[in-house]
Design an enzyme around this catalytic site. Structure first.
Site, PDB file in Angstrom:
ATOM      1  N   THR A 195       0.863  -1.169   0.000  1.00 42.55           N
ATOM      2  CA  THR A 195       0.000   0.000   0.000  1.00 42.55           C
ATOM      3  C   THR A 195       0.903   1.224   0.000  1.00 42.55           C
ATOM      4  OG1 THR A 195      -1.639   1.200   1.280  1.00 42.55           O
ATOM      5  CG2 THR A 195      -0.254  -0.309   2.515  1.00 42.55           C
ATOM      6  N   GLU A 338      -5.350  -3.415   3.026  1.00 42.99           N
ATOM      7  CA  GLU A 338      -5.258  -4.158   4.274  1.00 42.99           C
ATOM      8  C   GLU A 338      -6.485  -5.027   4.557  1.00 42.99           C
ATOM      9  OE1 GLU A 338      -4.540  -1.032   3.786  1.00 42.99           O
ATOM     10  OE2 GLU A 338      -2.816  -0.356   4.941  1.00 42.99           O
ATOM     11  N   LYS A 449     -10.787  21.004  10.312  1.00 41.27           N
ATOM     12  CA  LYS A 449     -11.115  21.288  11.710  1.00 41.27           C
ATOM     13  C   LYS A 449     -11.354  22.775  11.875  1.00 41.27           C
ATOM     14  CE  LYS A 449      -8.432  17.321  13.068  1.00 41.27           C
ATOM     15  NZ  LYS A 449      -7.759  17.105  11.761  1.00 41.27           N
ATOM     16  N   TRP A 454     -15.774  19.581  13.089  1.00 45.47           N
ATOM     17  CA  TRP A 454     -15.220  18.977  11.875  1.00 45.47           C
ATOM     18  C   TRP A 454     -16.106  19.258  10.678  1.00 45.47           C
ATOM     19  CZ3 TRP A 454     -13.937  13.322  13.767  1.00 45.47           C
ATOM     20  CH2 TRP A 454     -12.734  13.354  14.508  1.00 45.47           C
TER      21      TRP A 454
END
Lengths: 555, 555
Positions: A195, A338, A449, A454
């Site tokens: 990855t 993964e 942020k 958020w």
């Protein structure tokens, strides 16, 4: 078997059949030899082969590996597009006890060198058309004894070197191995994929035989991909990236026909293959579906039953476009290298029956609930506590299951990715509804942020991309004196259209909270992409490193 | 994890997640708690519960087992119809490390006593309506400490004995266990079922956690049962027989709604439940589908997408009747207690597209190709050599796979069933077509050996049952001086119809070879059935032990 005669020992008395890739090979050879494997070549032709011919090449390579003195547990590198020969290698490496190592052809040269050396590949198979990328690095790839060139009809010169072997010539001198392939340990590595990650060196994920067989079986489940023998599967997602979402193995397990599109990723070429081969299931990243959307009308896609998209979120407007034109939405799959990679799939559920069209479109915009044998939890990044599944509280998604990585190959650099209790931290930020269906809101590092709250860059992008004149949009955070960070929208306008900042702001006003509206909008020619086709926020952030918002700011 | 730092050790680096039934329990509880579990009771009412309520009872039983002092790996006997509580036990026994032992309520008393003692059940759960069958045997069941009576609305008296506990009262005093269920060894036994067999004592098959989870996952595959969350599954096949074909576990794994029909096996009751609950997938032995066939028109079965039949071959005419009336054929599943049980399923394949109606009917009459992870071979019973898959050469079917038994529980009496190289000999005789699709022609012991050639009793029966006035027919071999054996047809005429031997012979003349035509036809009231609803050839053979053919014999 002493256990069955021993009182009190209550063991199951089932046949000991390890979950190994030879199960898939022998099943394909025995039951599905007659099925077609179609490949579009670099030379522009389309060749039709069969599963039988694929299996015969696997048996020939088994002999060839021994002839060439390739180690019994060697890593076998591939540097190939989606082709029949790549499919052969998907089987030949693991069925002979070696490890398939698919190398991403789009990586930077130094990354290619790093991962081939890190995996210590003993042999590499390379498409002739990709020689100009790989061969200049050959001197730095010291573990690689042989480069086997697969002739894909391109005109690239084949180097005159003792390290270079031609695939066809190798096969011509290799008798097929005649026995059954046997792998005793289902936990042995079957394949590896690196990855590219965001920081540091690429990290290797080592799939086991067991994880790959389980992932393939799960892919056949009706609420996953539901692959059946009658399907015709065309994986557009590259076979050098996360097992091509497991499609090649799942297809062989259940005996679908396969269409492998080779190197031509133009929407015309892909749609042509889908139509001509009556493909029923296909899979690609959203950028492919975006580029194909305007041309859907020109092709007979009536055989399609499942258009899969993953790698990043699918704009609602895009899915709706497919629903309108070809009668099926884009179905989202979520996962990563993964996770083998399928972790969630957004299939229709009971709760969606009787939904309004708008609610159904919202449902299609989700990544969906976890597939069988995968579990997930959403945690507060600060406290690590699970957040409620109220479709509102955001947190980082962590996943668990038999095909989820527990560590990286030969690497200590994975503390952030794996939790102390054995789960994978994905770095994706999401909300979950009460049914456990995931809606990604951002990568944790891509959130904006603003004033302690958020803002989801992904949601903002989707709303901007819903504007009919917008082709692509990416939102990044820009440092801000008062609010810490504020969003900047980088917008690509559709060819032939024109658009102003004011029009975009007006479009957003009815769609997002006022404080989400970007403080700046910049028009760009194209959103930079990563090697696997995702928006490269890293590149954009570098590009706008010294950006300052216009004076009229959110106050 | 030392292996990942060790050069040359190439192991997969996936999370260590054993394949155990707690995976299914926790998934059902977490993602599908809102789904319905409907039970038709012995009392005649229909109760609607939820997966959440089922899971809560599982957690309560986990506590109750400990309170009652049930051993940590005890066998938990069940003597129940298909009900919510039986489903609870399907989970509670294996998730707490015990072994679910489903006892066939239709066995002879001496077989029940043998089985319960052989398995050494420590506790038995029994439907109140079944007390008259089980309680009289209680004194002979010395290992059973407690009989837990599940009140199903029947009026049977509950014995006043310290060994008798009431299910509801037990739950009322049992707090739910609050942790996660953990089973470390996926090869531990999860469940047991005895096969009544044909000779000798019943033999126990011990399913492991691993085999059960894999079988459940495979059941979700599109070319197996293709179960999806949106399905409503009604297993008519008893939960006391071969895991009810794995439907309860598969349903919980993917979150279908469940309808459990209780004890009323009348076609009216079953069809009523199918219609009222909009059941999409159901499964039963052919005798159930035969009895329901004349009533199909009276019910709205439009939600049904899959009518499964197994246990014995389905007459072509029966499948065609379903296709004509409700638009879908009867889909055949083949397997046995020793195969968990799903080994083959007859799903439509590419080769059937473009078939004529007649060819399609022939295709539906097959048992189909093996499901993923199962392999089969057809061998000559004499030489053991594999016979060609030419759809003509018959042989015995042997199967292999992770959910196929390798031996019987605490028994040495299994030489005939297991081959030296680890395959199961099924005793079923079949031909295979080139795609590996099985067509059963007989049980090896039911073949009629006429003049050195074999006559398939099953094929003869199917042809006789295709006669519009025939309800059921069974063919057995009768000793014959000249031909060694010749077939006798035992025929049940439909109510209100009359039929002659000559009409049957005439019907057969255009359908089978002349030498297949039975030498005798006897009209009987009913074909005797085994405890699992199959034709009992054993009983018929006993009934016609001294039978002699009429004088005009085949010459």
């Amino acid at each position: 078997m002493p256990e069955e005669l021993e009182e009190d020992a209550v063991l199951g008395l089932m046949q000991d059949r390890p979950l190994v890739l030879p199960c898939i090979f022998h099943r394909a050879e025995r039951y599905f030899g007659h099925k077609n494997v179609v490949t579009a070549t670099a030379g522009g032709t389309v060749s039709t082969s069969t599963v039988s011919a694929v299996c015969r090449q696997v048996r020939q390579l088994a002999t060839a590996f021994d002839t060439l003195g390739i180690g019994g547990d060697a890593r076998i590198g591939t540097f190939c597009w989606n082709t029949e020969q790549h499919l052969v290698l998907y089987l030949a490496a693991p069925c002979t006890g070696r490890v398939l190592h698919t190398v991403n052809i789009r990586l930077f040269p130094e990354q290619i060198v790093y991962i081939v050396n890190h995996a210590a590949d003993e042999i590499m198979f390379v498409d002739r058309s990709l020689l100009p990328v790989l061969w200049p690095l050959a001197d730095q790839l010291s573990t690689v004894k042989y480069f086997v060139v697969i002739d894909d009809g391109s005109a690239e010169e084949i180097p005159d070197s003792p390290r270079v072997v031609q695939y066809d010539q190798l096969l011509a001198i290799s008798e097929p191995y005649e026995g059954d392939f046997v792998i005793a340990d289902e936990n042995a590595a079957a394949a590896m994929c690196y990855t590219s990650g965001t920081t540091g060196n690429p990290k290797g994920v080592a799939y086991s035989h067991r994880s790959t067989v389980l992932h393939s079986l799960a892919a056949l489940a009706a609420d996953v991909l539901g692959l059946a023998e009658r399907d015709v599967v065309m994986p557009i997602v590259p076979m050098f990236h996360a097992n091509s979402w497991g499609l090649p193995y799942a297809a062989l397990l259940t005996g679908t026909a396969l269409v492998l599109p080779g190197p031509n990723m133009s929407p015309e070429a892909l749609l042509g293959l889908l139509a001509e081969n009556k493909v029923t299931v296909t899979a690609a990243v959203p950028t492919i579906w975006t580029s194909a959307a305007p041309l859907l009308d020109d092709y007979d896609l009536s055989a399609l039953r499942l258009v899969l998209s993953g790698g990043s979120a699918v704009p609602k407007a895009l899915s709706q476009k497919y629903l309108d034109v070809i009668g099926i939405p884009v179905t989202q799959v979520w996962g990563m290298t993964e996770t083998s990679p399928i972790a969630t799939v957004c299939t229709p559920r009971t709760q969606h029956s009787g939904c309004s069209e708008e609610e159904r479109a919202d449902a299609h915009a989700r990544q969906g609930p976890p597939v069988p044998l995968v579990d997930l939890r959403v945690v507060d990044p600060g406290t690590g506590a699970q957040v409620p599944w109220d479709n509102d509280t955001t947190g980082e998604v962590q996943v668990s299951g038999p095909w989820i990585a527990r560590s990286y190959y030969h690497s200590d650099d994975h503390n952030a990715a794996f939790t102390g209790d054995g789960w994978l931290s994905t770095g994706d930020v999401a909300v979950c509804d009460r049914y456990g269906s995931v809606l990604l809101v951002d990568r944790s590092k891509d959130l904006v942020k603003s004033g302690g709250e958020w803002i989801s860059s992904v949601q903002l992008e989707n709303e901007i991309m819903a504007h009919p004149k917008v082709s692509e949009a990416a939102v990044i955070a820009i440092p801000h004196d008062r609010w810490v960070e504020r969003p900047l929208a980088c917008v690509v306008v559709k060819a032939g259209e024109s658009l102003t900042v004011e029009e975009i702001v007006e479009h957003l006003e009815s769609r997002v909270a006022k404080w989400w509206i970007p403080d700046g909008v910049e028009f760009i020619d194209v959103v930079p992409k990563t090697s696997v086709g995702k928006f490269s926020k890293k590149t954009l952030r570098a590009q706008f490193e010294n950006y300052r918002f216009p004076v009229a700011e959110t106050s």
